[in-house]
Design an enzyme around this catalytic site. Structure first.
Site, PDB file in Angstrom:
ATOM      1  N   CYS A  69      66.728 -33.780  27.102  1.00 41.75           N
ATOM      2  CA  CYS A  69      68.095 -33.959  26.580  1.00 41.75           C
ATOM      3  C   CYS A  69      69.223 -33.883  27.609  1.00 41.75           C
ATOM      4  CB  CYS A  69      68.384 -32.914  25.518  1.00 41.75           C
ATOM      5  SG  CYS A  69      67.335 -33.085  24.130  1.00 41.75           S
TER       6      CYS A  69
ATOM      7  N   SER B  35      65.834 -27.835  39.045  1.00 36.55           N
ATOM      8  CA  SER B  35      64.985 -27.150  38.060  1.00 36.55           C
ATOM      9  C   SER B  35      64.132 -28.193  37.347  1.00 36.55           C
ATOM     10  CB  SER B  35      65.839 -26.383  37.056  1.00 36.55           C
ATOM     11  OG  SER B  35      66.527 -27.280  36.216  1.00 36.55           O
TER      12      SER B  35
ATOM     13  N   ASP C  87      68.503 -28.058  46.481  1.00 39.65           N
ATOM     14  CA  ASP C  87      68.300 -26.746  45.871  1.00 39.65           C
ATOM     15  C   ASP C  87      68.269 -25.675  46.953  1.00 39.65           C
ATOM     16  OD1 ASP C  87      65.703 -26.511  46.833  1.00 39.65           O
ATOM     17  OD2 ASP C  87      64.826 -26.028  44.895  1.00 39.65           O
TER      18      ASP C  87
END
Ligand code: NAD
Length: 310
Positions: A144, A180, A202
């Site tokens: 999403c 992530s 990251d």
């Protein structure tokens, strides 16, 4: 605030999706049901659950929040997988944090996975597989928040509609600060699969995701790069941040003049003067994420009905 920077709110992007979903549900006289499992005390998760409930009530989706003990969660997911009255299942993370949460993601039935986080859907994102079936009648469910950011980029016009579907980010350079497994890595993969050159930043370093020169590859490849954050950000047309700490601020001085700056972290990752460099600033994406959750639910509702008809 300089007039040259336009702030785009998530509510504005989500409005057309919400209206479309509401109309679709009304016209077809259906009532898709979404169950959300809350097994933590995280205030951010409770807030997300509140938003989900509110949006679902507005659009005609039946939403049930089930508060459960985390040690019973797997069993409750299995029950919901088997319950034909439920069309979609979501879990408010973190539950245990780390690898056990990855296991829980894969306990949700593929046909009810509105968040698109089960192994099959994430694998399909990484391998640029866009349909579940060989006949290409069932599109894959996309996680999403990455999907919400894609829809925001489409709304802003970063996707070039003159180019063929699947190549519409060709020529764009994008930095994503977050890698992530829930947001940053699938997002970098989606954008690179659509043709962009994506720098993925990251704490451990920087990688570049591309389909190669001339976007000849069918799916993206990943390479480590020995560049600084400043070097990758300063060449990016779009910079997307998702660092989960209030202390992190991406220096405005790194940004290319006219950049599109998008923040999906619950904290403000850009400095207060970001609008002096950005042409477009999107401070948060949450409302579009909830709209994508409902969009995925409708899609799964239809897949479930087609499957039972066969
Ligand atoms: P996470 O902790 O799993 O990942 C954080 C990422 O940021 C990691 O890749 C980490 O390496 C990177 N990072 C941390 N510090 C950094 C630094 N100083 N420089 C560069 N990179 C750094 O978190 P997550 O689940 O991806 O969530 C991130 C944020 O996004 C949170 O604030 C969360 O609330 C928000 N979020 C928003 C939505 C939404 O729809 N709005 C959805 C999911 C997550």
């Amino acid at each position: 605030m300089p007039a040259s920077c336009k702030t785009i709110l998530a509510s504005r992007v989500s409005a057309s999706f919400r209206d479309q979903i509401k109309q679709d549900i009304k016209e077809r006289n259906i009532r898709p049901k979404l169950v959300g499992f809350l097994a933590n005390e995280d205030p951010a998760a409770s807030k997300y659950a509140e938003w989900t409930a509110k949006t679902c009530a507005e659009t005609g989706v039946e939403f049930e929040l089930r508060k459960v003990d985390k040690n019973d969660l797997e069993e409750k997911i299995t029950e919901a997988n088997e319950d034909k009255s439920i069309n979609g299942i979501m879990i408010y993370y973190p539950v245990y944090g780390g690898k056990q949460d990855l296991y829980l993601q894969s306990c949700v039935s593929t046909l009810k996975d509105v968040e698109g986080l089960c192994h099959k859907f994430v694998y399909n994102v990484y391998h640029n597989i866009r349909y579940v079936d060989d006949n290409e009648t069932m599109k894959c469910i996309i996680p999403c928040t990455p999907l919400a950011i894609v829809k925001i980029l489409e709304y802003i016009g970063v996707y070039n509609s003159v180019l063929p579907y699947g190549n519409r980010l060709y020529g764009r350079t994008i930095t994503v600060v977050n890698r992530s497994e829930i947001v940053g890595r699938p997002l970098a993969a989606l954008l690179a699969n659509d043709g962009a050159k994506v720098f993925s930043v990251d704490v451990n370093g920087i990688q570049v995701f591309t389909r190669g020169t001339g976007i000849k590859l069918s799916a993206h490849k990943v390479e480590d790069v020995d560049l600084s954050v400043e070097e990758v950000v300063s060449q990016s047309d779009v910079v997307i941040t998702g660092v989960p700490t209030p202390k992190y601020k991406l220096p405005t001085a790194y940004l290319k003049d006219g950049v599109i700056a998008i923040n999906f972290s619950s904290f403000a990752n850009f400095e207060d003067d970001v609008k002096t460099r950005a042409s477009i600033f999107v401070p948060s994406v949450g409302k579009v994420t909830v709209a994508m959750l409902e969009r995925n639910l409708l899609r799964l509702h239809d897949y479930q009905n087609n499957l039972t008809e066969k």
